[in-house]
Design a protein around this motif. Structure first.
Motif, PDB file in Angstrom:
ATOM      1  N   VAL A 172       0.733  -1.118  -0.038  1.00 23.61           N
ATOM      2  CA  VAL A 172       0.119   0.004   0.069  1.00 23.61           C
ATOM      3  C   VAL A 172       0.826   1.246   0.000  1.00 23.61           C
ATOM      4  O   VAL A 172       0.601   2.041  -0.774  1.00 23.61           O
ATOM      5  N   VAL A 173       1.811   1.250   0.789  1.00 27.21           N
ATOM      6  CA  VAL A 173       2.756   2.416   0.917  1.00 27.21           C
ATOM      7  C   VAL A 173       4.053   2.270   0.294  1.00 27.21           C
ATOM      8  O   VAL A 173       5.128   2.684   0.520  1.00 27.21           O
ATOM      9  N   THR A 216       5.438   3.136  -2.544  1.00 27.38           N
ATOM     10  CA  THR A 216       6.163   4.281  -3.137  1.00 27.38           C
ATOM     11  C   THR A 216       6.954   4.872  -1.923  1.00 27.38           C
ATOM     12  O   THR A 216       8.004   5.386  -2.083  1.00 27.38           O
ATOM     13  N   GLY A 217       6.171   5.089  -0.954  1.00 26.47           N
ATOM     14  CA  GLY A 217       6.784   5.818   0.202  1.00 26.47           C
ATOM     15  C   GLY A 217       8.091   5.103   0.826  1.00 26.47           C
ATOM     16  O   GLY A 217       9.180   5.602   1.192  1.00 26.47           O
TER      17      GLY A 217
END
Lengths: 223, 223
Positions: free
Chosen positions: A187-188, A190-191
Motif C-alpha cells: 500500500v505505501v 512508493t513511500g
DNA sequence: GTCTATAGCCCGATAGAC
DNA sequence: GTCTATCGGGCTATAGAC
C-alpha cells in the motif's frame, strides 16, 4: 473443422483482451482507461470489446473474474490446509503450547504466501485493481470479496480464535492487524521505496522484510 | 474599496473550487473527474477553473497543497513534541526502561492522532487522494511526500531507533509495520465494515479499535 | 470472427462580451 | 471576476461490409 478453428481464434482474442485489460485498468482506472487503449494494448480491433464482453464494463468484470480465479488458486492450498487442520483436532483438549505448535507454522505459511503475492511484480496489477475497488466499491469488489477475501478472512479468524482461545470479535481485529502488517508493503510501497532507497521489492528486499514481518505477526498474535 | 471586495470574491471562488475539487477528485480520480463536474460541485462557472488554476491539473495540485497543509497542522504538534524530546536528553545515559518511560507515551500519542485522522470522515477524501497517488505517483505525490510524509516518518524512525536502541534500517521497517497497523483501518475499510457488520468507524468503534492497536504497537516495537 | 466508418455525446480549454 | 458560446478532439457503442 472450420468452426473449431474459428472458436479457437475467438478464445485467443478473449484471452489477450482480458490480459491487456488487467494491465490497462490497473494503470489507469476504469474511467480513465479508454476502449481504444484497451484494444490497442491487446492488438485487437476496437469493436471486439463489444462483441465479446458487451462493453467496457463487461471487460472490466471479466478481468476481475480472472484475477480472482488466479488469487484463489495461489491461496487455496494453504487455506485448505488450515481448514482441514482446524477440523482435525479437538482443540479443547490441547493446551496453549500444543495449539501454538500446530497452528503458528500454518499462520506463518499463509503470511509468506500472501506477502510474496503482495510484493511480486506478477500481482502488482491485481493489487492495484483490488485497492481501487476498496476505495470506491462496484460490483467487481463484491465479486472479489465474496469469492476470495471473505473465505480467506474466515479461515484466518478461525485459526487465530483457536490459537489465542479468544472470541470472534477480537480474533477478527487481530486478523486485520496481521493483514495490515503484510499489506503495508504494497500500500505505501512508493513511500517505502523512497525511504529505504530501494528501487523495487524483489527477492533481496524480501529477505530483509520476512524476518521482521514474522516477528511482528508473532508479537501481535500473542500480545 | 471595490478592488478589495473583488479580491475577496475571488478568494472565495478559489476556496470553494478547491474544497469541491478535494471531494470530486477523491471520488472519481484525476482522469475521470471532469471540469464540468468540478465547476458544478463548486457552484461556479466552468471557465473559472482556467482563470484561477490554469487548468484541471493546476486545480488538482492546489487541492493537494490544501490537504497537505491541513495534515501538517494536525500532526505538527505531536511531531514537534517528539523532535524536541529527542533533542532534550542524552539518550546514551538512559537505560531501556528510562527510554521507554519517556518515549512510549509519545509514540502512542502520535498513533492516536494518526488513527483518528485516518478514520475520521473529515479526512476520508484526503486518504483516498493520497492512496491513489501511492499507486500511480505524480507531482502531487512528490509534494505530499516531501512536505508531510517524509518529515513525519523521519521523526518516528528516530524515536523507534532510540527506543529500541537499534539501527536505522530496522527502525524504519518497524515504523512501516506500525504504519500498517494503523493504515489497515482505512485501506481495507470496506472489507472490515463488511466483516464486523459495522456501518461506519465512529467514536464507538474507535473505542474497540484503540486498545487493540495500542497493544499491537507495543508488541511490535518491543518484539 | 474481424474490420471500417460513423453516430452521438462529453471532454478541456479559450475567446470575447459584460 | 464572471459568464456564454464554441472549437477541436476523444470517447463508447454500433451498423454493416467482408
Amino acid at each position: 473443422m472450420n468452426e473449431f478453428k474459428e472458436a479457437e481464434r475467438g478464445d485467443l482474442t478473449r484471452r489477450v483482451l482480458i490480459d491487456a485489460a488487467i494491465k490497462v485498468f490497473a494503470r489507469d482506472g476504469f474511467h480513465a482507461a479508454s476502449t481504444r487503449e484497451l484494444a490497442h494494448a491487446a492488438n485487437v480491433n476496437l469493436a471486439l470489446i463489444n462483441y465479446y464482453f458487451k462493453g467496457k464494463q463487461g471487460l472490466y468484470l471479466a478481468a476481475f473474474e480472472k484475477i480472482t480465479t488466479q488469487l484463489k488458486s495461489e491461496i487455496s492450498p494453504v487455506e485448505d490446509k488450515i481448514r482441514l487442520c482446524l477440523e482435525k483436532y479437538d482443540w479443547s483438549t490441547l493446551d496453549k503450547d500444543g495449539r501454538k505448535e500446530i497452528l503458528l507454522p500454518l499462520l506463518l505459511e499463509m503470511a509468506n504466501t500472501f506477502l510474496k503475492l503482495l510484493t511480486s511484480d506478477k500481482t502488482k496489477e491485481w493489487a492495484q485493481l483490488i485497492m481501487r475497488e476498496q476505495q470506491e466499491p462496484t460490483a467487481a469488489f463484491e465479486y472479489v470479496f465474496s469469492t476470495f477475501i471473505r473465505p480467506m478472512l474466515t479461515q484466518i479468524i478461525r485459526l487465530i480464535k483457536v490459537l489465542r482461545n479468544t472470541d470472534e470479535e477480537e480474533a477478527a481485529m487481530i486478523t486485520f492487524s496481521v493483514f495490515g502488517l503484510l499489506a503495508v508493503w504494497r500500500v505505501v510501497r512508493t513511500g517505502i521505496l523512497r525511504r529505504m532507497k530501494w528501487t523495487t521489492i524483489g527477492e533481496e528486499e524480501l529477505q530483509k522484510i520476512l524476518p521482521v514481518v514474522h516477528r511482528n505477526i508473532i508479537a501481535v498474535v500473542f500480545a
